[in-house]
Scaffold this motif. Structure first.
Motif, PDB file in Angstrom:
ATOM      1  N   ASP A 135       0.818  -1.216   0.000  1.00 60.09           N
ATOM      2  CA  ASP A 135       0.000   0.000   0.000  1.00 60.09           C
ATOM      3  C   ASP A 135       0.851   1.264   0.000  1.00 60.09           C
ATOM      4  OD1 ASP A 135      -1.831  -2.086   0.440  1.00 60.09           O
ATOM      5  OD2 ASP A 135      -3.195  -0.747   1.504  1.00 60.09           O
ATOM      6  N   SER A 136       1.994   1.212   0.670  1.00 60.01           N
ATOM      7  CA  SER A 136       2.848   2.396   0.758  1.00 60.01           C
ATOM      8  C   SER A 136       3.524   2.745  -0.565  1.00 60.01           C
ATOM      9  CB  SER A 136       3.928   2.185   1.832  1.00 60.01           C
ATOM     10  OG  SER A 136       4.750   1.073   1.489  1.00 60.01           O
ATOM     11  N   LEU A 137       3.500   1.818  -1.531  1.00 61.53           N
ATOM     12  CA  LEU A 137       4.136   2.070  -2.831  1.00 61.53           C
ATOM     13  C   LEU A 137       3.141   2.418  -3.931  1.00 61.53           C
ATOM     14  CD1 LEU A 137       7.008  -0.532  -3.458  1.00 61.53           C
ATOM     15  CD2 LEU A 137       7.177   1.955  -3.344  1.00 61.53           C
ATOM     16  N   VAL A 138       1.847   2.325  -3.638  1.00 56.29           N
ATOM     17  CA  VAL A 138       0.844   2.473  -4.693  1.00 56.29           C
ATOM     18  C   VAL A 138       0.914   3.839  -5.358  1.00 56.29           C
ATOM     19  CG1 VAL A 138      -1.641   2.644  -5.115  1.00 56.29           C
ATOM     20  CG2 VAL A 138      -0.722   0.734  -3.793  1.00 56.29           C
ATOM     21  N   ASP A 139       1.031   4.902  -4.582  1.00 59.35           N
ATOM     22  CA  ASP A 139       1.074   6.242  -5.176  1.00 59.35           C
ATOM     23  C   ASP A 139       2.290   6.405  -6.084  1.00 59.35           C
ATOM     24  OD1 ASP A 139      -1.240   6.927  -3.896  1.00 59.35           O
ATOM     25  OD2 ASP A 139      -0.269   8.003  -2.247  1.00 59.35           O
ATOM     26  N   ASP A 140       3.445   5.889  -5.659  1.00 59.16           N
ATOM     27  CA  ASP A 140       4.653   5.980  -6.487  1.00 59.16           C
ATOM     28  C   ASP A 140       4.477   5.210  -7.795  1.00 59.16           C
ATOM     29  OD1 ASP A 140       5.797   7.452  -4.481  1.00 59.16           O
ATOM     30  OD2 ASP A 140       6.972   5.787  -3.663  1.00 59.16           O
ATOM     31  N   VAL A 141       3.884   4.033  -7.708  1.00 59.39           N
ATOM     32  CA  VAL A 141       3.651   3.212  -8.892  1.00 59.39           C
ATOM     33  C   VAL A 141       2.691   3.904  -9.847  1.00 59.39           C
ATOM     34  CG1 VAL A 141       2.529   1.103  -9.680  1.00 59.39           C
ATOM     35  CG2 VAL A 141       4.198   1.000  -7.826  1.00 59.39           C
ATOM     36  N   ALA A 142       1.614   4.462  -9.302  1.00 59.95           N
ATOM     37  CA  ALA A 142       0.624   5.143 -10.138  1.00 59.95           C
ATOM     38  C   ALA A 142       1.246   6.326 -10.865  1.00 59.95           C
ATOM     39  CB  ALA A 142      -0.555   5.603  -9.282  1.00 59.95           C
ATOM     40  N   ALA A 143       2.062   7.098 -10.151  1.00 59.41           N
ATOM     41  CA  ALA A 143       2.710   8.254 -10.773  1.00 59.41           C
ATOM     42  C   ALA A 143       3.673   7.815 -11.876  1.00 59.41           C
ATOM     43  CB  ALA A 143       3.447   9.065  -9.710  1.00 59.41           C
ATOM     44  N   HIS A 183      -9.137  -0.810 -19.368  1.00 58.90           N
ATOM     45  CA  HIS A 183      -7.722  -1.120 -19.550  1.00 58.90           C
ATOM     46  C   HIS A 183      -7.385  -2.518 -19.033  1.00 58.90           C
ATOM     47  CE1 HIS A 183      -7.574   3.108 -20.365  1.00 58.90           C
ATOM     48  NE2 HIS A 183      -7.932   3.420 -19.128  1.00 58.90           N
ATOM     49  N   PRO A 184      -6.469  -3.218 -19.694  1.00 58.18           N
ATOM     50  CA  PRO A 184      -6.080  -4.551 -19.205  1.00 58.18           C
ATOM     51  C   PRO A 184      -5.217  -4.507 -17.946  1.00 58.18           C
ATOM     52  CG  PRO A 184      -4.831  -3.976 -21.170  1.00 58.18           C
ATOM     53  CD  PRO A 184      -5.866  -2.905 -21.012  1.00 58.18           C
ATOM     54  N   LEU A 185      -4.610  -3.345 -17.670  1.00 59.20           N
ATOM     55  CA  LEU A 185      -3.726  -3.205 -16.512  1.00 59.20           C
ATOM     56  C   LEU A 185      -4.490  -2.603 -15.334  1.00 59.20           C
ATOM     57  CD1 LEU A 185      -0.941  -3.118 -15.081  1.00 59.20           C
ATOM     58  CD2 LEU A 185      -0.541  -0.911 -16.228  1.00 59.20           C
ATOM     59  N   THR A 186      -4.337  -3.220 -14.154  1.00 57.65           N
ATOM     60  CA  THR A 186      -4.968  -2.726 -12.932  1.00 57.65           C
ATOM     61  C   THR A 186      -3.911  -2.598 -11.845  1.00 57.65           C
ATOM     62  OG1 THR A 186      -7.050  -3.846 -13.477  1.00 57.65           O
ATOM     63  CG2 THR A 186      -6.748  -3.147 -11.198  1.00 57.65           C
ATOM     64  N   VAL A 187      -3.917  -1.461 -11.154  1.00 60.41           N
ATOM     65  CA  VAL A 187      -3.026  -1.259 -10.011  1.00 60.41           C
ATOM     66  C   VAL A 187      -3.780  -1.666  -8.748  1.00 60.41           C
ATOM     67  CG1 VAL A 187      -1.741   0.410  -8.643  1.00 60.41           C
ATOM     68  CG2 VAL A 187      -1.729   0.566 -11.141  1.00 60.41           C
ATOM     69  N   VAL A 188      -3.225  -2.603  -8.010  1.00 60.97           N
ATOM     70  CA  VAL A 188      -3.924  -3.191  -6.870  1.00 60.97           C
ATOM     71  C   VAL A 188      -3.079  -3.033  -5.607  1.00 60.97           C
ATOM     72  CG1 VAL A 188      -5.027  -5.265  -5.962  1.00 60.97           C
ATOM     73  CG2 VAL A 188      -4.889  -4.915  -8.438  1.00 60.97           C
ATOM     74  N   PRO A 189      -3.564  -2.292  -4.618  1.00 53.59           N
ATOM     75  CA  PRO A 189      -2.891  -2.324  -3.318  1.00 53.59           C
ATOM     76  C   PRO A 189      -2.930  -3.735  -2.754  1.00 53.59           C
ATOM     77  CG  PRO A 189      -4.506  -0.527  -3.431  1.00 53.59           C
ATOM     78  CD  PRO A 189      -4.733  -1.397  -4.630  1.00 53.59           C
ATOM     79  N   ALA A 190      -1.889  -4.150  -2.089  1.00 54.21           N
ATOM     80  CA  ALA A 190      -1.835  -5.519  -1.568  1.00 54.21           C
ATOM     81  C   ALA A 190      -3.033  -5.828  -0.679  1.00 54.21           C
ATOM     82  CB  ALA A 190      -0.537  -5.731  -0.788  1.00 54.21           C
ATOM     83  N   THR A 191      -3.536  -4.840   0.038  1.00 57.71           N
ATOM     84  CA  THR A 191      -4.655  -5.070   0.950  1.00 57.71           C
ATOM     85  C   THR A 191      -5.972  -5.301   0.234  1.00 57.71           C
ATOM     86  OG1 THR A 191      -4.912  -2.665   1.163  1.00 57.71           O
ATOM     87  CG2 THR A 191      -3.640  -3.799   2.868  1.00 57.71           C
ATOM     88  N   LEU A 192      -6.027  -5.058  -1.082  1.00 59.38           N
ATOM     89  CA  LEU A 192      -7.259  -5.282  -1.845  1.00 59.38           C
ATOM     90  C   LEU A 192      -7.127  -6.426  -2.845  1.00 59.38           C
ATOM     91  CD1 LEU A 192      -8.497  -1.645  -2.632  1.00 59.38           C
ATOM     92  CD2 LEU A 192      -9.216  -3.180  -0.797  1.00 59.38           C
ATOM     93  N   ALA A 193      -6.056  -7.181  -2.772  1.00 55.81           N
ATOM     94  CA  ALA A 193      -5.797  -8.208  -3.787  1.00 55.81           C
ATOM     95  C   ALA A 193      -6.610  -9.481  -3.585  1.00 55.81           C
ATOM     96  CB  ALA A 193      -4.307  -8.560  -3.799  1.00 55.81           C
ATOM     97  N   LYS A 194      -7.118  -9.683  -2.395  1.00 52.17           N
ATOM     98  CA  LYS A 194      -7.758 -10.951  -2.065  1.00 52.17           C
ATOM     99  C   LYS A 194      -8.941 -11.246  -2.985  1.00 52.17           C
ATOM    100  CE  LYS A 194      -7.512 -11.847   2.112  1.00 52.17           C
ATOM    101  NZ  LYS A 194      -7.660 -11.730   3.560  1.00 52.17           N
TER     102      LYS A 194
END
Length: 692
Positions: free
Chosen positions: A598-606, A625-636
């Motif tokens: 979760d702490s890296l999501v903003d950096d990845v999105a940017a 879009h075929p690509l989705t950015v998923v925080p680890a806490t929402l991957a389940k």
């Protein structure tokens, strides 16, 4: 004897031997005729809707008729990208209607004379399609499977069960369907249901199931298809009380929400667990406070706090009758209160019952003294009179659930009285560590508070119930969340799905018995699913190295799939490497999940935006879009053809159950997994590791 090889065709008729090419062409013609029949069924339904819209005898009847006909039209919609059938049965002997050939599909299709062209996959005859084998053919001589693409039939495969033929897991058509690239929400699995899954899907409504399933074993699909089967088998009962599907968050609910409608079932309510209580959540608890509020002991504290509001009468109750006055003393009133308490009503029903019984006592007093029965008008007016209402407010006062919880969390004396012998002094101080708002109406309730409020609301008045509840990712349910679901289970019919190894909440279950006890079904059958069909074995083997570290007694999941790929790469710049991996994956077919701490999501999105790569948010899996950015806490519960997973050690460090979370993250890929890290890997994943 050895099984003979299946007869199969390719994707076109031009490169197929003559006999098979003719058969495939004939099946395509049959599909076209079935689509025409379905279109006619829909047109008839639309005409009935047009004619019947204003036919009802009253407004309510007209509305119900319109609702029923509208739903029927929707159920008859044709999915152009999916064939109407995926299998065919040739029976050894004719059954009731004299037929020996049946096509099995997603819905029932008939011709003008109501002869079945396609059987619903849930029909009794269709059961043989999933369970027949050479050892137990169930009357089936030949089972045919169809391959398809874009709604067109592309291949067929026959198993002559009467000759001992069975392809099983070696079926190319089954394998292609299971391994087909997935983009967007989850699809149904009616064409690939395995015998052990079918047994669970067709379990009776009276049976509650707890399914312990490892990643990729199809437990979520089993739960949804069981709901569809129960709708088919017990339609009137389920449409009256309803079916509730509950998941851990909106991302997963959105991911699975198309499955039931695709099967023609439009009436199930699908929500996340936090949407169950009717409480606006605005606050956040500290982890220790949240864990305490989710503890089962809070139910006892709340029960005490509510029923402590019922107190002995201190004054007599006097009401007029004509010029006379009639009185019940405190002792007589207390006897009525005790009678009501012994009947164990809800709090609101108890107050109403007390009102009625007290006025009935006064009525009998009037009758004995005046030799006449008071009128119905007198009874109603006395029930609502100021003396009676004042008595009720003093002895059995009304209370809003939020008001009671606010009082409990803000007044040490009130909490101490309710929690005596249940919570320690330290736990009581922890509950009251947050500065409360001045009034309950201004309180910023947390998610944990919402379930405490729901508990009180359930004591005050019974909530709406459901005939069947499907709870997915149930290993993460707290005791208080389980109780909220149990209150809504009219008949105790549940399908509970989960994997203890994927438990990530602070209160995640360590045994299914505890969870099922809180759900009110301690005797529910526990069924393991250990054979994976979605996650490749190379990925599953890596994730399974974490299981011994979790301290749980769970069977390891194994995979039938030996395709897929795994790369574990140590890089200097994780974010930059993730962008490169995503760019490469976008050149291939299929969905891509970039799963980050979760702490890296903003950096990845940017970084993705700077690179010009478009992506969906985790709560918008139906995005373009075929690509989705998923925080680890929402991957389940989610799955992607390719997963790029970042910094396993950080995933572990950011949560109390970080190893469990990492197990979830590593098992989201159904084809290819790329693990990128700069920090050292968790010890369980260190050498010897797969392909570096």
């Amino acid at each position: 004897m050895d099984a003979a090889p299946p007869r199969s065709s390719g994707s076109t008729t031009s490169d197929i031997p003559g006999e098979l090419a003719e058969e495939l062409a004939a099946e395509r013609r049959y599909l076209a005729s079935a689509r025409d029949a379905l279109r006619r069924m829909r047109e008839r339904a639309e005409k009935m809707l047009d004619v019947g819209a204003g036919v009802g005898g009253d407004a309510y009847a007209s509305e119900r008729l319109g609702f029923t006909l509208t739903r029927r039209v929707a159920q008859l919609s044709d999915q152009s990208d999916v064939p109407l059938f995926f299998g065919r049965l040739e029976l050894a002997d004719a059954i009731d209607d004299g037929s020996t050939r049946y096509y099995v599909g997603r819905r029932h299709v008939t011709d003008e004379e109501s002869h079945p062209l396609v059987l619903d996959w849930r029909a009794p005859v269709s059961r043989a399609f999933y369970r027949a084998s050479p050892r137990e053919p169930l009357g089936v001589a030949v089972r045919r499977r169809f391959g398809s693409s874009g709604g067109a039939l592309t291949s067929l495969e026959d198993e002559h069960l009467d000759r001992g033929e069975e392809t099983g897991a070696a079926s190319r058509i089954l394998t292609d369907e299971i391994e087909r690239p997935r983009v967007g929400p989850m699809r149904d699995i009616v064409a690939t249901i395995q015998p052990e899954q079918d047994e669970l899907v067709r379990a009776d409504l009276s049976v509650s199931l707890c399914v312990q399933g490892g990643p990729g074993t199809g437990k979520t699909a089993v739960g949804l298809h069981r709901a569809a089967y129960l709708f088919y088998t017990h339609r009137q009962r389920l449409e009256r009380a309803g079916v509730l599907v509950v998941g851990p968050n909106r991302a997963l609910i959105q991911y699975v929400s198309n499955v039931l409608p695709a099967l023609g079932e439009l009436d199930a309510e699908q929500i996340s667990i936090d949407e169950l209580p009717a409480v606006a959540v605005q606050g956040v608890d500290e982890p220790d406070v949240a864990a305490l509020k989710h503890d089962a002991r809070m139910a006892s504290v709340l029960h005490r706090a509510l029923w402590s509001l019922v107190v002995p009468a201190r004054e007599p109750l006097t009401v007029p009758y004509g010029s006379a006055r009639h009185t019940l003393g405190p002792a007589a009133l207390d006897r009525v209160v005790e009678e009501v308490l012994e009947s164990a009503p809800t709090y609101a029903a108890g107050r109403d019952r007390l009102r009625a019984r007290v006025v009935a006592r006064l009525q009998r007093q009037v009758e004995s003294r005046h030799a006449e029965a008071p009128s119905e008008t007198w009874f109603r007016s006395t029930s609502r009179s100021r003396p009676v209402t004042r008595f009720l407010d003093a002895v059995w006062p009304t209370v809003a659930p939020e008001q009671l919880l606010h009082r409990l969390l803000s007044d040490p004396a009130v909490l101490a009285a309710a929690a005596e012998g249940v919570l320690t002094d330290e736990e009581q101080r922890l509950l009251q560590s947050r500065v409360p708002a001045r009034t309950y109406r201004r309180e910023r309730w947390s998610s944990a508070d919402a379930f405490l409020i729901d508990e009180v609301a359930g004591l005050v008045e019974r909530p709406r119930g459901y005939s069947h509840i499907v709870a997915d990712e149930a290993q993460d349910l707290s005791a208080m969340q389980c109780r909220a679901l149990a209150r809504r289970s009219v008949h105790g019919s549940l399908t509970v799905l989960g994997d203890l190894a994927q438990g990530t909440t602070p209160w995640a279950a360590r045994s299914w018995h505890d969870t099922m006890t809180h759900l009110g079904r301690p005797d529910a059958a526990l069924v393991p699913l250990t054979t994976g069909f979605r996650v490749p074995s190379v990925v599953m083997d890596l994730a399974n190295r974490l299981v011994p570290e979790l301290g749980l007694d769970v069977p390891l999941a194994t995979s039938l799939r030996h395709d897929g790929s795994l790369r574990v790469c140590r890089v200097h710049d994780v974010v930059a490497a993730a962008v490169d991996e995503c760019r490469s994956a976008l050149a291939r077919e299929g969905s891509i999940g970039l799963v980050a701490p979760d702490s890296l999501v903003d950096d990845v999105a940017a970084a993705l935006a700077a690179a010009g790569l478009a992506w969906n948010h985790a709560d918008d899996l139906a995005g373009e879009h075929p690509l989705t950015v998923v925080p680890a806490t929402l991957a389940k519960g989610l799955e992607f053809d390719t997963v790029v997973a970042l910094e396993p050690a950080r995933v572990v460090a950011e949560e109390r159950r970080g190893l469990n979370r990492l197990y979830v993250v590593l098992t989201r890929a159904v084809s290819d997994l790329v693990v990128l890290h700069r920090d050292p890997l968790p010890p369980a994943l260190e050498e010897p590791a797969a392909a570096r």
